[in-house]
Design a protein around this motif. Structure first.
Motif, short mmCIF file in Angstrom:
data_model
loop_
_atom_site.label_atom_id
_atom_site.label_comp_id
_atom_site.label_asym_id
_atom_site.label_seq_id
_atom_site.Cartn_x
_atom_site.Cartn_y
_atom_site.Cartn_z
N LYS A 94 0.82 -1.22 0.00
CA LYS A 94 0.00 0.00 0.00
C LYS A 94 0.85 1.27 0.00
O LYS A 94 0.64 2.17 -0.79
N GLU A 95 1.82 1.33 0.91
CA GLU A 95 2.63 2.54 1.06
C GLU A 95 3.45 2.82 -0.19
O GLU A 95 3.50 3.96 -0.66
N SER A 96 4.07 1.80 -0.77
CA SER A 96 4.93 2.03 -1.94
C SER A 96 4.11 2.37 -3.19
O SER A 96 4.51 3.24 -3.96
N VAL A 97 2.97 1.72 -3.39
CA VAL A 97 2.13 2.04 -4.55
C VAL A 97 1.56 3.45 -4.39
O VAL A 97 1.53 4.23 -5.34
N ASP A 98 1.13 3.78 -3.18
CA ASP A 98 0.63 5.12 -2.91
C ASP A 98 1.70 6.17 -3.22
O ASP A 98 1.42 7.20 -3.82
N ALA A 99 2.96 5.90 -2.83
CA ALA A 99 4.06 6.83 -3.09
C ALA A 99 4.28 7.02 -4.59
O ALA A 99 4.53 8.15 -5.04
N VAL A 100 4.18 5.94 -5.36
CA VAL A 100 4.33 6.05 -6.82
C VAL A 100 3.28 6.99 -7.39
O VAL A 100 3.58 7.88 -8.19
N LEU A 101 2.03 6.83 -6.96
CA LEU A 101 0.94 7.66 -7.48
C LEU A 101 1.06 9.11 -7.00
O LEU A 101 0.83 10.05 -7.76
N ILE A 102 1.44 9.30 -5.75
CA ILE A 102 1.63 10.67 -5.23
C ILE A 102 2.76 11.37 -5.97
O ILE A 102 2.64 12.54 -6.33
N ASN A 103 3.85 10.66 -6.22
CA ASN A 103 4.96 11.26 -6.97
C ASN A 103 4.52 11.66 -8.37
O ASN A 103 4.93 12.71 -8.87
N ALA A 104 3.70 10.85 -9.01
CA ALA A 104 3.19 11.21 -10.34
C ALA A 104 2.34 12.47 -10.26
O ALA A 104 2.41 13.33 -11.13
#
Length: 92
Positions: free
Chosen positions: A21-31
């Motif tokens: 959850k945390e790493s996928v969320d970070a990918v989307l937030i960075n985008a």
């Protein structure tokens, strides 16, 4: 899952396993901050609990004025590729 089962729902909170959850969320937030993410791998699970390995690329969408207007996310099923790689290492 069918389109009607996922539209309007939170991808990360409802469909990503706890460990990612945390790493996928970070990918989307960075985008959403304007940063590309290429070749991020994580598992998604089908309704029947089967793991599907996904390769995610998330790219900011910029309009003609340079304003960030969204994110294009493309997930590719790489399950068979990962299984073949595992078999190669197992046999070698």
């Amino acid at each position: 899952f069918g389109k009607d089962e996922v539209m309007g729902r939170n991808l990360v909170q409802e469909f990503i396993s706890a460990e990612f959850k945390e790493s996928v969320d970070a990918v989307l937030i960075n985008a959403l901050k304007g940063h590309n993410t290429a070749n991020f791998e994580f598992p998604l699970y089908t309704k029947d609990g089967r793991a599907v390995e996904v390769l995610l690329n998330a790219t900011p969408r910029i309009d003609s004025t340079g304003k960030l207007v969204g994110v294009v996310g493309v997930g590719q099923d790489i399950t068979e590729k990962k299984q073949a790689e595992f078999e190669l290492t197992r046999v070698a």
